[in-house]
Design a protein around this motif. Sequence first.
Motif, PDB file in Angstrom:
ATOM      1  N   UNK A 106     -13.971  10.722   3.278  1.00  0.00           N
ATOM      2  CA  UNK A 106     -12.530  10.932   3.414  1.00  0.00           C
ATOM      3  C   UNK A 106     -11.880   9.651   3.893  1.00  0.00           C
ATOM      4  N   UNK A 107     -10.738   9.341   3.301  1.00  0.00           N
ATOM      5  CA  UNK A 107     -10.021   8.143   3.703  1.00  0.00           C
ATOM      6  C   UNK A 107      -8.619   8.122   3.158  1.00  0.00           C
ATOM      7  N   UNK A 108      -7.969   7.012   3.363  1.00  0.00           N
ATOM      8  CA  UNK A 108      -6.626   6.806   2.840  1.00  0.00           C
ATOM      9  C   UNK A 108      -6.456   5.320   2.606  1.00  0.00           C
ATOM     10  N   UNK A 109      -5.430   4.951   1.856  1.00  0.00           N
ATOM     11  CA  UNK A 109      -5.104   3.550   1.669  1.00  0.00           C
ATOM     12  C   UNK A 109      -3.911   3.224   2.547  1.00  0.00           C
ATOM     13  N   UNK A 110      -3.967   2.044   3.146  1.00  0.00           N
ATOM     14  CA  UNK A 110      -2.883   1.552   3.990  1.00  0.00           C
ATOM     15  C   UNK A 110      -2.429   0.207   3.418  1.00  0.00           C
TER      16      UNK A 110
ATOM     17  N   UNK B  21       1.510  -8.815   1.164  1.00  0.00           N
ATOM     18  CA  UNK B  21       0.951  -7.476   1.322  1.00  0.00           C
ATOM     19  C   UNK B  21      -0.487  -7.581   1.819  1.00  0.00           C
ATOM     20  N   UNK B  22      -0.809  -6.722   2.767  1.00  0.00           N
ATOM     21  CA  UNK B  22      -2.186  -6.523   3.219  1.00  0.00           C
ATOM     22  C   UNK B  22      -2.527  -5.095   2.832  1.00  0.00           C
ATOM     23  N   UNK B  23      -3.624  -4.913   2.105  1.00  0.00           N
ATOM     24  CA  UNK B  23      -4.005  -3.583   1.618  1.00  0.00           C
ATOM     25  C   UNK B  23      -5.466  -3.342   1.954  1.00  0.00           C
ATOM     26  N   UNK B  24      -5.780  -2.124   2.385  1.00  0.00           N
ATOM     27  CA  UNK B  24      -7.177  -1.804   2.670  1.00  0.00           C
ATOM     28  C   UNK B  24      -7.404  -0.297   2.646  1.00  0.00           C
ATOM     29  N   UNK B  25      -8.622   0.090   2.257  1.00  0.00           N
ATOM     30  CA  UNK B  25      -8.996   1.498   2.378  1.00  0.00           C
ATOM     31  C   UNK B  25      -9.368   1.771   3.830  1.00  0.00           C
ATOM     32  N   UNK B  26      -8.894   2.883   4.354  1.00  0.00           N
ATOM     33  CA  UNK B  26      -9.176   3.248   5.735  1.00  0.00           C
ATOM     34  C   UNK B  26      -9.972   4.543   5.746  1.00  0.00           C
ATOM     35  N   UNK B  27     -11.195   4.472   6.239  1.00  0.00           N
ATOM     36  CA  UNK B  27     -12.050   5.650   6.302  1.00  0.00           C
ATOM     37  C   UNK B  27     -11.739   6.450   7.565  1.00  0.00           C
ATOM     38  N   UNK B  28     -11.627   7.750   7.420  1.00  0.00           N
ATOM     39  CA  UNK B  28     -11.443   8.610   8.584  1.00  0.00           C
ATOM     40  C   UNK B  28     -12.767   9.238   9.011  1.00  0.00           C
ATOM     41  N   UNK B  29     -13.853   8.878   8.328  1.00  0.00           N
ATOM     42  CA  UNK B  29     -15.178   9.377   8.677  1.00  0.00           C
ATOM     43  C   UNK B  29     -15.728   8.623   9.880  1.00  0.00           C
TER      44      UNK B  29
END
Length: 174
Positions: free
Chosen positions: A128-132, A144-152
Motif C-alpha cells: 500500500x502506498x501513494x504518490x506525493x 517538481x519532486x515526485x516519489x512513491x510513499x509506502x504506508x507499509x
Amino acid sequence: MLKKLLPILLIIVMITGCNESRDTTKYEDANFGITFNYPDHWVVTEQHGAPLWLIVSTTEFKAAEGLKGPGVMLFGFKPKDMELVNKWLEDGRTDYNNGADLTKSKTNLGGLEFIKYETEVFEEEGGKGKFIYYVIEKPEMSFMVQFPYSVDEVHKEDMKRIEDILQSIKFTKD
C-alpha cells in the motif's frame, strides 16, 4: 573554569554530531542551484532531456525498467516549463486516484513554498502506498519532486531516508 566548560563542550559536540549523518553524500548542481544529501548506498542517476532530471534511488535508474525500490525523482526547468510537471500530475490523477483531484496543500521545501499534491492510498503488487508531488512554479523556474510513499511498516526506514533527502534540499539560486 575548564572543568565547568568541558561538559558543555561535550554536549555541543554530541548535539552537532547527531544532526549530521555520516552515511550521506552531498549532491550539488551549481547550474540549477540545488544541493541535497542522500544515503551513501543510494545512487543518483542523471537523465538527459530536461535541464535537471535526477533519480535518487537504491538502484541505478533504467528508463526501460522504471523506478526499482524506493527513490525520489527531481525535475527542474529554467526558464519555467510546466508541461512535464502537469503531465506527471495528470498521470497521478488518472492512474492512481481514479480520476479524482489530488489532495493539495502548501509546504516548505528548501526554503521555498511548494504545493504538495498527494494521491489516495492505493494497493499495488501487494503493498500500500501513494504518490506525493512537491511542485513550485515561479517566473524563472518550475520544479517538481515526485516519489512513491509506502504506508507499509516494512518500508519505514526507506521512507525515513526519503524524508531526510527532502529535508536536506537547498536552493542556492533564486
